[in-house]
Write a protein that holds these residues in place. Structure first.
Motif, PDB file in Angstrom:
ATOM      1  N   THR A  97     -41.220 -43.674 -35.967  1.00  0.00           N
ATOM      2  CA  THR A  97     -42.437 -42.920 -36.284  1.00  0.00           C
ATOM      3  C   THR A  97     -43.428 -43.718 -37.127  1.00  0.00           C
ATOM      4  O   THR A  97     -44.443 -43.182 -37.568  1.00  0.00           O
ATOM      5  N   ALA A  98     -43.143 -44.994 -37.349  1.00  0.00           N
ATOM      6  CA  ALA A  98     -43.937 -45.800 -38.280  1.00  0.00           C
ATOM      7  C   ALA A  98     -45.415 -45.840 -37.915  1.00  0.00           C
ATOM      8  O   ALA A  98     -46.286 -45.513 -38.736  1.00  0.00           O
ATOM      9  N   ALA A 103     -51.032 -44.602 -38.799  1.00  0.00           N
ATOM     10  CA  ALA A 103     -52.334 -44.395 -38.166  1.00  0.00           C
ATOM     11  C   ALA A 103     -52.922 -43.040 -38.533  1.00  0.00           C
ATOM     12  O   ALA A 103     -54.136 -42.916 -38.752  1.00  0.00           O
ATOM     13  N   ASP A 104     -52.065 -42.024 -38.601  1.00  0.00           N
ATOM     14  CA  ASP A 104     -52.540 -40.690 -38.977  1.00  0.00           C
ATOM     15  C   ASP A 104     -53.147 -40.712 -40.377  1.00  0.00           C
ATOM     16  O   ASP A 104     -54.181 -40.080 -40.631  1.00  0.00           O
ATOM     17  N   MET A 105     -52.528 -41.464 -41.289  1.00  0.00           N
ATOM     18  CA  MET A 105     -53.053 -41.546 -42.647  1.00  0.00           C
ATOM     19  C   MET A 105     -54.416 -42.240 -42.670  1.00  0.00           C
ATOM     20  O   MET A 105     -55.346 -41.793 -43.358  1.00  0.00           O
ATOM     21  N   LEU A 106     -54.560 -43.323 -41.918  1.00  0.00           N
ATOM     22  CA  LEU A 106     -55.853 -44.018 -41.888  1.00  0.00           C
ATOM     23  C   LEU A 106     -56.931 -43.153 -41.243  1.00  0.00           C
ATOM     24  O   LEU A 106     -58.105 -43.206 -41.641  1.00  0.00           O
ATOM     25  N   ASP A 107     -56.550 -42.345 -40.261  1.00  0.00           N
ATOM     26  CA  ASP A 107     -57.513 -41.423 -39.655  1.00  0.00           C
ATOM     27  C   ASP A 107     -57.997 -40.390 -40.677  1.00  0.00           C
ATOM     28  O   ASP A 107     -59.172 -40.013 -40.690  1.00  0.00           O
ATOM     29  N   LYS A 108     -57.077 -39.958 -41.547  1.00  0.00           N
ATOM     30  CA  LYS A 108     -57.414 -38.940 -42.543  1.00  0.00           C
ATOM     31  C   LYS A 108     -58.137 -39.531 -43.751  1.00  0.00           C
ATOM     32  O   LYS A 108     -58.838 -38.804 -44.464  1.00  0.00           O
ATOM     33  N   ARG A 109     -57.940 -40.821 -43.989  1.00  0.00           N
ATOM     34  CA  ARG A 109     -58.520 -41.462 -45.171  1.00  0.00           C
ATOM     35  C   ARG A 109     -59.468 -42.579 -44.724  1.00  0.00           C
ATOM     36  O   ARG A 109     -59.128 -43.766 -44.808  1.00  0.00           O
ATOM     37  N   ALA A 197     -53.727 -46.362 -48.919  1.00  0.00           N
ATOM     38  CA  ALA A 197     -53.199 -44.999 -48.826  1.00  0.00           C
ATOM     39  C   ALA A 197     -51.689 -45.041 -48.647  1.00  0.00           C
ATOM     40  O   ALA A 197     -51.186 -45.666 -47.697  1.00  0.00           O
ATOM     41  N   PHE A 198     -50.968 -44.402 -49.549  1.00  0.00           N
ATOM     42  CA  PHE A 198     -49.508 -44.345 -49.477  1.00  0.00           C
ATOM     43  C   PHE A 198     -49.099 -43.105 -48.695  1.00  0.00           C
ATOM     44  O   PHE A 198     -49.528 -41.993 -49.013  1.00  0.00           O
ATOM     45  N   ILE A 199     -48.243 -43.261 -47.676  1.00  0.00           N
ATOM     46  CA  ILE A 199     -47.908 -42.142 -46.789  1.00  0.00           C
ATOM     47  C   ILE A 199     -46.710 -41.324 -47.250  1.00  0.00           C
ATOM     48  O   ILE A 199     -46.382 -40.310 -46.640  1.00  0.00           O
ATOM     49  N   GLY A 200     -46.042 -41.761 -48.328  1.00  0.00           N
ATOM     50  CA  GLY A 200     -44.875 -41.014 -48.803  1.00  0.00           C
ATOM     51  C   GLY A 200     -43.599 -41.821 -48.682  1.00  0.00           C
ATOM     52  O   GLY A 200     -43.537 -42.828 -47.967  1.00  0.00           O
ATOM     53  N   ASN A 201     -42.563 -41.365 -49.353  1.00  0.00           N
ATOM     54  CA  ASN A 201     -41.323 -42.136 -49.466  1.00  0.00           C
ATOM     55  C   ASN A 201     -40.424 -42.106 -48.247  1.00  0.00           C
ATOM     56  O   ASN A 201     -39.773 -43.110 -47.912  1.00  0.00           O
TER      57      ASN A 201
END
Length: 326
Positions: A97-98, A103-109, A197-201
């Motif tokens: 899922t990497a 990519a989802d995080m960059l789309d949101k940020r 942007a950090f996506i979580g642990n």
């Protein structure tokens, strides 16, 4: 062929034993809109031959004379056409899922120049690296990470970082004149351009394969090899202008302590105790921190008992023994 949204660039030098698991981790991604460029950097062990066995049109193999990892990454970057780019080493393995999560995080940020997550370490066989701290206990910054990055590289390598391609190209890629910590120098320049942007642990973004004979480890033992990277960062006007004179003086000292500490730590893992003690205590004297104090104590206990209390202090020959067939 239309430009893929994500380009995964894999510099590969003599990783014939590991390149197929690496590539299969890319082809197994839940995010399907990707292209992979493998840059074979003059391998002599059949790495390129392994790549072509996959016969996947999304994977492009390019070959060059051996020129080093930075030139290989930059070659791949020059061919990248997607919105985002990742630099994945040829012996590492992505979580399925990497790419989707990054990519989802960059789309949101949209203000972020890069997104990143956590990583796990594995032995050459693929078995979990002993003594790792649980992912939930790791702490990473989010947003403006430049000062934190200058104080010490908190990335393993590019395998858990997704970058906006246009920004990576605007920076000119990696500095090929630096043989050691060239990735740290690049992350610092990237952090000067915008937030991360950090996506979580959990889960991890990728698994880092720890190989006792890696070239970076061999270079790290010599403190002189750390100097070109430190000089390049210190001489970067865009980075320095982010801080006033007093702040920069403190950061320059912190950077030097970080490099010295890393050189000492690697010497310790190779049982070069005299050099390790000199460098680690030198770094502690330059910038004493509770973490370094704890690691110094753990190192002394390990020397006397033979038991590694911290994974970052494990002896490299112990890694080889731990990975040996039962």
């Amino acid at each position: 062929m239309s430009a893929a949204e994500i380009t995964v660039i894999i510099p590969a030098y003599n990783v014939a034993d590991f390149i197929l698991p690496c590539l299969r981790s890319v082809t197994s991604q839940t995010h399907r809109n990707w292209r992979c460029i493998v840059v074979d950097d003059g391998s002599t062990d059949g790495t390129a031959a392994r790549v072509v066995t996959l016969n996947d049109p999304r994977i492009t193999l390019v070959q060059q004379r051996n020129a080093g990892v930075s030139m290989a990454r930059n070659h791949g970057l020059s061919l990248a056409a997607g919105r985002y780019v990742m630099f994945l080493d040829g012996d590492d393995v992505l979580n399925p899922t990497a790419l989707a999560r990054l990519a989802d995080m960059l789309d949101k940020r949209p203000e972020a120049v890069a997104a990143f997550g956590t990583f796990l370490k594995i032995l050459p066989s693929g078995a979990p690296y002993p003594g790792q701290k649980p992912l939930a206990q790791h702490r990473y910054p989010d947003g403006d990470v430049l000062e934190t990055m200058l104080r010490g590289n908190f990335f393993a390598n590019g395998g858990h970082v997704l970058i906006r391609t246009e920004v990576a190209k605007a920076l000119g890629g990696f500095n090929a004149g630096i043989r050691l910590s060239e990735d740290w120098e690049f992350w610092c320049r990237l952090a000067a351009r915008g937030p991360f942007a950090f996506i979580g642990n959990e889960p991890e973004v990728f698994s880092l394969r720890v190989r006792p004979g890696s070239s970076s480890g061999g270079l790290s033992v010599d403190w002189a090899n750390h100097q070109p990277c430190l000089e390049a960062i210190a001489g970067n006007r865009e980075i320095r202008e982010r801080f006033d004179a007093r702040q920069w003086q403190r950061l320059a000292r912190s950077m030097r302590a970080s490099g010295m500490w890393e050189a000492g730590r690697v010497n310790f893992t190779m049982r070069r105790f005299g050099t390790a003690r000199k460098l680690m205590w030198g770094a502690f004297g330059m910038e004493p921190t509770a973490k370094r104090g704890a690691m110094l104590a753990a190192a002394e206990i390990q020397r006397w008992t033979g038991r590694a209390l911290l994974s970052r202090l494990r002896y490299r020959d112990s890694d080889i023994e731990a990975d040996a067939p039962a």
